[in-house]
Each structure stands twice: as C-alpha cells, then as structure tokens.
Design an enzyme around this catalytic site. Structure first.
Site, PDB file in Angstrom:
ATOM      1  N   ALA A  23      36.151  35.946  33.908  1.00 35.33           N
ATOM      2  CA  ALA A  23      35.581  36.121  32.317  1.00 35.33           C
ATOM      3  C   ALA A  23      36.294  35.534  31.383  1.00 35.33           C
ATOM      4  CB  ALA A  23      35.360  37.605  32.105  1.00 35.33           C
ATOM      5  N   THR A  27      35.679  33.770  27.170  1.00 34.15           N
ATOM      6  CA  THR A  27      35.607  34.672  25.792  1.00 34.15           C
ATOM      7  C   THR A  27      35.775  33.736  24.607  1.00 34.15           C
ATOM      8  OG1 THR A  27      38.102  34.917  25.967  1.00 34.15           O
ATOM      9  CG2 THR A  27      36.615  36.792  26.905  1.00 34.15           C
ATOM     10  N   PHE A  34      34.722  41.817  30.677  1.00 32.49           N
ATOM     11  CA  PHE A  34      34.442  43.355  30.814  1.00 32.49           C
ATOM     12  C   PHE A  34      35.544  44.454  30.556  1.00 32.49           C
ATOM     13  CE2 PHE A  34      31.133  42.739  34.434  1.00 32.49           C
ATOM     14  CZ  PHE A  34      30.349  42.430  33.552  1.00 32.49           C
ATOM     15  N   HIS A 120      29.594  35.468  42.229  1.00 30.01           N
ATOM     16  CA  HIS A 120      28.910  36.514  41.689  1.00 30.01           C
ATOM     17  C   HIS A 120      27.363  36.069  40.896  1.00 30.01           C
ATOM     18  CE1 HIS A 120      32.949  38.936  41.083  1.00 30.01           C
ATOM     19  NE2 HIS A 120      32.384  38.726  42.483  1.00 30.01           N
ATOM     20  N   CYS A 128      13.096  37.161  42.107  1.00 29.51           N
ATOM     21  CA  CYS A 128      12.170  38.348  42.677  1.00 29.51           C
ATOM     22  C   CYS A 128      12.741  38.897  43.820  1.00 29.51           C
ATOM     23  CB  CYS A 128      10.576  37.797  43.131  1.00 29.51           C
ATOM     24  SG  CYS A 128       9.681  39.197  43.946  1.00 29.51           S
ATOM     25  N   CYS A 131      10.129  38.139  47.037  1.00 30.19           N
ATOM     26  CA  CYS A 131       9.605  36.803  47.331  1.00 30.19           C
ATOM     27  C   CYS A 131      10.406  35.608  46.991  1.00 30.19           C
ATOM     28  CB  CYS A 131       8.219  36.647  47.012  1.00 30.19           C
ATOM     29  SG  CYS A 131       8.081  36.155  45.422  1.00 30.19           S
ATOM     30  N   SER A 195      41.398  39.005  35.496  1.00 26.55           N
ATOM     31  CA  SER A 195      42.082  40.152  35.745  1.00 26.55           C
ATOM     32  C   SER A 195      42.887  40.365  37.025  1.00 26.55           C
ATOM     33  CB  SER A 195      41.619  41.411  34.953  1.00 26.55           C
ATOM     34  OG  SER A 195      40.563  41.722  35.967  1.00 26.55           O
ATOM     35  N   ASN A 219      46.566  33.835  31.908  1.00 26.18           N
ATOM     36  CA  ASN A 219      45.681  34.810  31.573  1.00 26.18           C
ATOM     37  C   ASN A 219      46.317  35.559  30.380  1.00 26.18           C
ATOM     38  OD1 ASN A 219      43.458  36.397  32.354  1.00 26.18           O
ATOM     39  ND2 ASN A 219      44.651  37.995  32.561  1.00 26.18           N
TER      40      ASN A 219
HETATM   41  P1  NAD Z   1      37.762  40.766  33.490  1.00 33.26           P
HETATM   42  O1  NAD Z   1      36.951  41.165  32.363  1.00 33.26           O
HETATM   43  O2  NAD Z   1      38.241  41.744  34.620  1.00 33.26           O
HETATM   44  O3  NAD Z   1      39.173  40.018  33.149  1.00 33.26           O
HETATM   45  C1  NAD Z   1      39.265  38.902  32.204  1.00 33.26           C
HETATM   46  C2  NAD Z   1      40.690  38.700  31.962  1.00 33.26           C
HETATM   47  O4  NAD Z   1      40.746  37.516  30.896  1.00 33.26           O
HETATM   48  C3  NAD Z   1      41.548  39.756  31.250  1.00 33.26           C
HETATM   49  O5  NAD Z   1      42.620  40.237  31.982  1.00 33.26           O
HETATM   50  C4  NAD Z   1      41.809  39.285  29.946  1.00 33.26           C
HETATM   51  O6  NAD Z   1      43.122  39.371  29.496  1.00 33.26           O
HETATM   52  C5  NAD Z   1      41.627  37.838  30.093  1.00 33.26           C
HETATM   53  N1  NAD Z   1      41.266  36.997  28.889  1.00 33.26           N
HETATM   54  C6  NAD Z   1      40.257  37.332  28.023  1.00 33.26           C
HETATM   55  N2  NAD Z   1      40.113  36.174  27.203  1.00 33.26           N
HETATM   56  C7  NAD Z   1      41.082  35.449  27.310  1.00 33.26           C
HETATM   57  C8  NAD Z   1      41.417  34.326  26.797  1.00 33.26           C
HETATM   58  N3  NAD Z   1      40.912  33.602  25.830  1.00 33.26           N
HETATM   59  N4  NAD Z   1      42.483  33.535  27.452  1.00 33.26           N
HETATM   60  C9  NAD Z   1      43.150  33.691  28.808  1.00 33.26           C
HETATM   61  N5  NAD Z   1      42.726  35.052  29.297  1.00 33.26           N
HETATM   62  C10 NAD Z   1      41.753  35.746  28.641  1.00 33.26           C
HETATM   63  O7  NAD Z   1      37.045  39.599  34.418  1.00 33.26           O
HETATM   64  P2  NAD Z   1      37.063  39.231  35.901  1.00 33.26           P
HETATM   65  O8  NAD Z   1      38.354  39.314  36.471  1.00 33.26           O
HETATM   66  O9  NAD Z   1      36.553  37.727  35.541  1.00 33.26           O
HETATM   67  O10 NAD Z   1      36.033  39.974  36.595  1.00 33.26           O
HETATM   68  C11 NAD Z   1      35.023  40.738  36.064  1.00 33.26           C
HETATM   69  C12 NAD Z   1      33.670  40.564  36.429  1.00 33.26           C
HETATM   70  O11 NAD Z   1      33.016  40.326  35.303  1.00 33.26           O
HETATM   71  C13 NAD Z   1      33.503  39.136  37.339  1.00 33.26           C
HETATM   72  O12 NAD Z   1      32.966  39.754  38.423  1.00 33.26           O
HETATM   73  C14 NAD Z   1      32.071  38.476  36.472  1.00 33.26           C
HETATM   74  O13 NAD Z   1      31.191  38.409  37.424  1.00 33.26           O
HETATM   75  C15 NAD Z   1      31.902  39.450  35.222  1.00 33.26           C
HETATM   76  N6  NAD Z   1      31.654  39.031  34.138  1.00 33.26           N
HETATM   77  C16 NAD Z   1      31.432  37.600  33.882  1.00 33.26           C
HETATM   78  C17 NAD Z   1      31.319  36.993  32.616  1.00 33.26           C
HETATM   79  C18 NAD Z   1      30.884  35.572  32.239  1.00 33.26           C
HETATM   80  O14 NAD Z   1      30.319  35.073  33.216  1.00 33.26           O
HETATM   81  N7  NAD Z   1      31.524  34.956  31.352  1.00 33.26           N
HETATM   82  C19 NAD Z   1      31.666  37.876  31.367  1.00 33.26           C
HETATM   83  C20 NAD Z   1      31.975  39.244  31.637  1.00 33.26           C
HETATM   84  C21 NAD Z   1      32.052  39.644  33.031  1.00 33.26           C
END
Ligand code: NAD
Length: 251
Positions: A23, A27, A34, A120, A128, A131, A195, A219
C-alpha cells in the site's frame, strides 16, 4: 549496509529484478494505506469473507466503506514509484512486480499484465460469487444510494463482491505460483512500501534472500525484515526514486 551507489550499479547491470509492492507505493497517489496513522484500519474493522457471504449487514457495511474510497481508487494516477518499476521493465531488467495492492496503478503506469501478479486481486472489477460474471465498479456503485441493499448479479441473483481477496478467503493459486517462481528467479528483490506484516506475502523477501538474491527494502517505517536486508531506505518512495532515477539513468 550496502551504499546507494552500489545498489544503483547492481540494478543497472541486473536483468533479474523482482519488485514487491504494498500500500505504501500508492499513498503518494492519494490512496491511504491500512496501518499508518489515519490509515483505513484505524477507522474500520475488516469484514471477513465468511461474514460477507453470510450477513447482509456485513455486506452493506463493506459497500459503505467502498463508497467512501471509490473515488480515490477510480481517480488515482500512478506516481514516481509506479513509473520507477515500469522504467526497470523498459530497461529489460524486470522479471515482474508482485503486488499486495488492489488499485491497478502498476498497470496504469504502463506495465503489461503479464509482468504483474496481484496477490490480493483488484478493486477495478466486481465479481459475482455465484457465476463469476464481472462488472465495472462505476456501474454498481451508482446504484448504492440512501438505505441500499447489497447489490446482486443481474444474471443469476448471486452476491456481488469486489474482485479482491478478503480475510478468510483463499489466496489465488495461480498468482501465488507465479509469485513463488519469480521470487526464486530473482537476483535482486526490492520491497517498496510494505509493512511486511501480512502473510503469506511477507515470506517472499525471505525466500528470495535464501535463494541468494540481494534484498533491498524501501519503506517509510522500519520493517521486521530490515535485519535481513542488504540495503534499506527508511523514507518516502518518491524521495528515493527522485534520487535513484538519476543514479541508474546512465552508465
Ligand atoms: P500496510 O498498510 O500494512 O503498510 C504500508 C507500509 O507502507 C507502511 O509500513 C508505511 O510506513 C509505508 N508507507 C506509506 N507511505 C509510504 C511512502 N510514501 N513511501 C514509503 N513507504 C510508505 O500495507 P501492506 O503491507 O501493503 O498490506 C496491507 C494490505 O492492504 C494489503 O494486503 C493490500 O491488499 C491492502 N491495501 C491495498 C491498498 C492499495 O491497493 N493501494 C491500499 C490499502 C491497503
């Protein structure tokens, strides 16, 4: 710890890079992660797959949450991080990207589908559960107004759900197989914006490392796997890419 210049030189020479994204790479495109403060889980409890299929109230809650984030997902544009991954492919260096994200932004940045494993699933489709018919999100979301009932398939009346993998739902086997194979082939394994707390996805960096790959973790916060990494950058992906693009551009 390996200096940035050395990582750049390894990346310049490698043809076998796998990038693993979470994720955090999105951002900077306006999609919240999350676990950060203000992230989705500080405001909502996740709805498990079993709750979703067995309870109308849980489905309505999931759709309400989706309504809140729908625009952010629909209108989001790729950022420097997604374009960085695409640029590795254009150099002929990328085996593929394994992503936990459901936002489709790697594809929108220009990366071909066969270079992307979405562990994911995707928010860009609604399916659906009976189907397997697909729907466009906009088509379904526009019907959710006021006190709505959860949407049903117009062909068979089945329960509709985002084509994502929920808690309690099995991981897609084909995606897992491809991710495993790429991870074993990788000479460089780069984590960007995860994370590394979600299994089984978080096991991939360790598999790569065990197979002799260089492990780089970029990260904003430290991760539980930093101690195994050859290179870590604790900061924003945008800042990392701005510095790094110049380093790998020539030479
Ligand atoms: P996570 O939320 O657990 O961790 C995200 C990590 O990214 C954090 O440790 C944070 O410090 C870091 N982060 C945030 N902004 C950043 C930036 N600009 N630069 C560097 N690091 C940054 O997310 P995850 O580990 O991907 O897992 C959580 C679940 O959330 C996944 O399974 C995913 O399916 C889902 N998710 C997806 C999205 C998306 O598709 N964009 C968004 C939210 C959650």
């Amino acid at each position: 710890m390996m200096p940035l210049d050395d990582l750049a030189s390894r990346i310049r020479r490698s043809r076998e890079i796998v990038v693993f994204t979470g994720a955090g790479i999105s951002t900077e495109s306006g999609i919240p992660d999350f676990r950060s403060p203000g992230g989705i889980w500080t405001r909502y409890q996740p709805v498990t797959f079993q709750e979703y299929v067995s309870s109308e109230a849980a489905r309505v809650q999931a759709w309400k949450r989706r309504l809140e984030s729908h625009r952010a997902y629909r209108d989001a544009k790729p950022n420097l991080g997604h374009y960085f991954v695409h640029s590795l492919d254009q150099r002929g260096s990328l085996i593929g990207v394994i992503t936990q994200n459901v936002d489709g932004l790697h594809g929108l940045a220009g990366l071909a589908d066969e270079k992307i494993v979405e562990l994911h699933g995707t928010q860009r489709k609604i399916i659906c559960l009976s189907c397997d018919r697909f729907y466009e999100p906009d088509e379904i979301m526009k019907g959710l107004r006021g006190d709505f009932e959860s949407p049903k398939c117009e062909a068979c009346g089945g329960i509709l759900k985002a084509a994502t993998v929920s808690f309690g739902q099995a991981m897609p086997q084909d995606a897992m197989r491809r991710a495993q194979a790429w991870t074993e082939q990788a000479r460089i394994f780069m984590v960007m914006g995860s994370s590394l707390q979600v299994q089984p996805a978080a096991s991939f960096p360790l598999i790569a490392k065990r197979n002799g790959a260089l492990l780089a973790i970029i990260n904003r916060e430290p991760t539980p796997l930093d101690e195994y990494a050859d290179f870590t950058y604790t900061g924003a992906i945008g800042d990392f890419c701005r510095n790094f693009n110049a380093l790998i551009a020539d030479g």
